[in-house]
Design a protein around this motif. Structure first.
Motif, PDB file in Angstrom:
ATOM      1  N   SER A   1       0.853  -1.188   0.000  1.00  0.00           N
ATOM      2  CA  SER A   1       0.000   0.000   0.000  1.00  0.00           C
ATOM      3  C   SER A   1       0.889   1.237   0.000  1.00  0.00           C
ATOM      4  O   SER A   1       2.116   1.137  -0.085  1.00  0.00           O
ATOM      5  N   ILE A   2       0.283   2.389   0.110  1.00  0.00           N
ATOM      6  CA  ILE A   2       1.034   3.647   0.133  1.00  0.00           C
ATOM      7  C   ILE A   2       1.969   3.724   1.344  1.00  0.00           C
ATOM      8  O   ILE A   2       2.969   4.443   1.340  1.00  0.00           O
ATOM      9  N   SER A   3       1.692   2.908   2.372  1.00  0.00           N
ATOM     10  CA  SER A   3       2.533   2.917   3.571  1.00  0.00           C
ATOM     11  C   SER A   3       3.205   1.585   3.848  1.00  0.00           C
ATOM     12  O   SER A   3       3.966   1.460   4.809  1.00  0.00           O
ATOM     13  N   GLU A   4       2.935   0.573   3.021  1.00  0.00           N
ATOM     14  CA  GLU A   4       3.515  -0.759   3.217  1.00  0.00           C
ATOM     15  C   GLU A   4       4.188  -1.226   1.934  1.00  0.00           C
ATOM     16  O   GLU A   4       3.550  -1.271   0.877  1.00  0.00           O
ATOM     17  N   THR A   5       5.477  -1.548   2.029  1.00  0.00           N
ATOM     18  CA  THR A   5       6.199  -2.023   0.854  1.00  0.00           C
ATOM     19  C   THR A   5       7.068  -3.210   1.262  1.00  0.00           C
ATOM     20  O   THR A   5       6.891  -3.763   2.351  1.00  0.00           O
TER      21      THR A   5
END
Length: 311
Positions: free
Chosen positions: A121-125
């Protein structure tokens, strides 16, 4: 808005001349067998390109990151399969192809991604440079307004076992991989190609969908070693290789840094159970169960068996 879908235009298949685990090559053959015209994009003219011509494909040479190449490849095509091997230029290639596809007004754009993106997500990579490029590519395609269908497979049986583990099985009766004791569900590239062929054959009701494709079963490597043993008729054991040793060997074989980092992170994610996934998407698309590891090894037994030289 109701889309009008064409039936006489060629379908563009990128990466059509790939070798091990080549979705594009299998897809080209499947679409041709369904009666579609196929334009196969290749990086270079060689025997593989000639083989595609012999199947009946129109072959064009080009570079996914080159604007002129993609105009030439896409002109007159209404549907496209976009897939590219692990590369630091992956995002550039995706955006380049998407821009040209939008210019030419394609009606269906099948994007080959990775199942790991499902958990990003935008905060999880992840620490894989390739995973981030896939996630960013999916964002760019969503912004593009193109009629995108996203396919996210797990790791491929072909690259997982033929490319990375065949030598150990063949020479030492070992399934030597740095994957710990967690479970994983590798899938055949042929099965994935079949799913894509179904989508491209009649894409109307697939637009905007995401398909997460997993293998026949999710199991640990001890289980898969037993499947190897049963298929080959000899005992194959799993050896959990230290990741640092495995990566050093990849570097010695000349594996590019970008790919080596990606494989290292995939190994860590396997250990963490991130590939312990099962869906029914492949069966729902194709009406077929995924190829099992036993079936895969049986059909590729020569790759895992030493050639005995007569005395």
């Amino acid at each position: 808005m109701t889309r009008k879908f064409s039936h006489g235009s060629p379908i563009l298949v990128t990466g059509a001349a790939g070798d091990i685990g080549a979705i594009g090559r299998h897809l080209t053959a499947m679409l041709l067998a369904k009666g579609h015209k196929v334009r196969a994009l290749v990086r270079r003219e060689d025997q593989r390109a000639e083989g595609l011509r012999q199947l009946g494909a129109e072959v064009v040479q080009g570079d996914l990151t080159d604007l002129a190449s993609m105009h030439q490849a896409l002109e007159g095509c209404r549907r496209i399969y976009f897939g590219m091997s692990v590369s630091a230029a992956y995002l550039e290639a995706t955006v380049n192809v998407a821009a040209v596809a939008r210019h030419h007004g394609v009606e269906a754009f099948v994007n080959m991604s990775q199942i790991t993106v499902t958990q990003m997500s935008i905060s999880e990579t992840t620490d894989s440079p390739q995973h981030k490029l896939h996630w960013l590519a999916e964002q760019a395609l969503a912004w593009s307004g193109l009629p995108v269908i996203t396919v996210r497979p797990t790791v491929f049986l072909e690259s997982f076992f033929l490319r990375l583990a065949a030598a150990g099985v063949r020479d030492h009766d070992e399934l030597a991989l740095p994957l710990g004791s967690s479970r994983t569900s590798p899938i055949s590239a042929v099965d994935v190609a079949h799913a894509v062929s179904v989508i491209l054959d009649d894409p109307a009701h697939h637009i905007g969908r995401v398909y997460n494709l997993t293998g026949f079963e999710s199991a640990d490597l001890e289980h898969f070693a037993r499947a190897f043993s049963a298929a080959l008729g000899r005992t194959i054991r799993y050896r959990d290789v230290p990741l640092s040793v495995w990566i050093d060997k990849l570097h010695k074989f000349g594996v590019p840094t970008h790919l080596a980092k990606h494989l290292a992170e995939m190994a860590e994610l396997h250990k963490a159970g991130r590939y312990d996934r099962m869906t029914d998407d492949l069966f729902n698309l194709t009406g077929r169960k995924p190829t099992s590891v036993h079936e895969f090894v049986k059909s590729n037994a020569a790759e895992f068996t030493q050639i005995k030289v007569p005395a």
